[in-house]
Design a protein around this motif. Structure first.
Motif, PDB file in Angstrom:
ATOM      1  N   CYS A   1       1.039  -1.100 -11.458  1.00 53.99           N
ATOM      2  CA  CYS A   1       1.070  -1.408  -9.889  1.00 53.99           C
ATOM      3  C   CYS A   1       1.599  -2.681  -9.527  1.00 53.99           C
ATOM      4  O   CYS A   1       1.176  -3.657 -10.283  1.00 53.99           O
ATOM      5  CB  CYS A   1      -0.724  -1.551  -9.896  1.00 53.99           C
TER       6      CYS A   1
ATOM      7  N   HIS B   1      -7.997  -2.309  -7.790  1.00 53.09           N
ATOM      8  CA  HIS B   1      -8.111  -1.796  -6.411  1.00 53.09           C
ATOM      9  C   HIS B   1      -9.544  -2.438  -5.979  1.00 53.09           C
ATOM     10  O   HIS B   1     -10.474  -2.066  -6.712  1.00 53.09           O
ATOM     11  CB  HIS B   1      -7.873  -0.485  -6.363  1.00 53.09           C
TER      12      HIS B   1
ATOM     13  N   VAL C   1      -4.680   4.466  -6.842  1.00 52.25           N
ATOM     14  CA  VAL C   1      -4.788   3.145  -6.882  1.00 52.25           C
ATOM     15  C   VAL C   1      -5.042   2.663  -8.650  1.00 52.25           C
ATOM     16  O   VAL C   1      -5.239   3.681  -9.327  1.00 52.25           O
ATOM     17  CB  VAL C   1      -6.393   2.825  -6.408  1.00 52.25           C
TER      18      VAL C   1
ATOM     19  N   ASP D   1      -3.166  -3.154  -0.738  1.00 54.47           N
ATOM     20  CA  ASP D   1      -3.150  -1.829  -1.239  1.00 54.47           C
ATOM     21  C   ASP D   1      -2.393  -1.645  -2.542  1.00 54.47           C
ATOM     22  O   ASP D   1      -1.244  -2.488  -2.705  1.00 54.47           O
ATOM     23  CB  ASP D   1      -2.124  -1.015  -0.158  1.00 54.47           C
ATOM     24  N   CYS D   2      -2.456  -0.698  -3.353  1.00 47.01           N
ATOM     25  CA  CYS D   2      -2.047  -0.643  -4.696  1.00 47.01           C
ATOM     26  C   CYS D   2      -0.273   0.191  -4.349  1.00 47.01           C
ATOM     27  O   CYS D   2      -0.454   0.899  -3.414  1.00 47.01           O
ATOM     28  CB  CYS D   2      -2.670   0.265  -5.545  1.00 47.01           C
TER      29      CYS D   2
END
Length: 119
Positions: free
Chosen positions: A52, A22, A18, A28-29
């Motif tokens: 990310c 997050h 993450v 979701d990462c």
């Protein structure tokens, strides 16, 4: 973030699951390697800049013992996170060789470093 040798001897870390954002939303990462950043000082190999893709954040992954803007390690630990065993025993101050404490250790032993105007 521990670095490990990969194919061809390239040191790369395991990516974190993450990012710092997050939990700020329900998404979701999706972490991926963005690029490798060469370093003039520090661990002696390029560092991974991760991204990310979900939260559009980029961040550098430093190996254990190293910090942003650091020119040398803070503690004597290998890039894979394992303790470096040195002689004499790590309990002595000499066990801190190769870290930010080099100047203090040399000063205590009477060894002077070159000054900027000595060049």
């Amino acid at each position: 973030m521990s670095y490990h040798a990969r194919a061809g001897g390239v040191l790369l870390p395991d990516l974190p699951p993450v990012c710092a954002a997050h939990g700020a939303d329900a998404h979701d990462c999706r972490i991926a390697v963005h690029h490798l950043r060469p370093r003039v000082a520090g661990p002696g190999f390029p560092l991974v800049v991760a991204q990310c893709r979900t939260h559009r954040l980029t961040f550098t992954l430093y190996p254990p013992g190293h910090v942003p803007y650091g020119r040398s390690a803070v503690v004597p630990i290998a890039v894979d996170g394992k303790r470096i065993q040195r002689q004499p025993a790590a309990r002595s101050a000499e066990g801190l060789r190769g870290t930010i404490f080099d100047a203090a250790l040399d000063g205590a032993a009477g060894r002077q470093w070159a000054r900027m105007d000595d060049q």
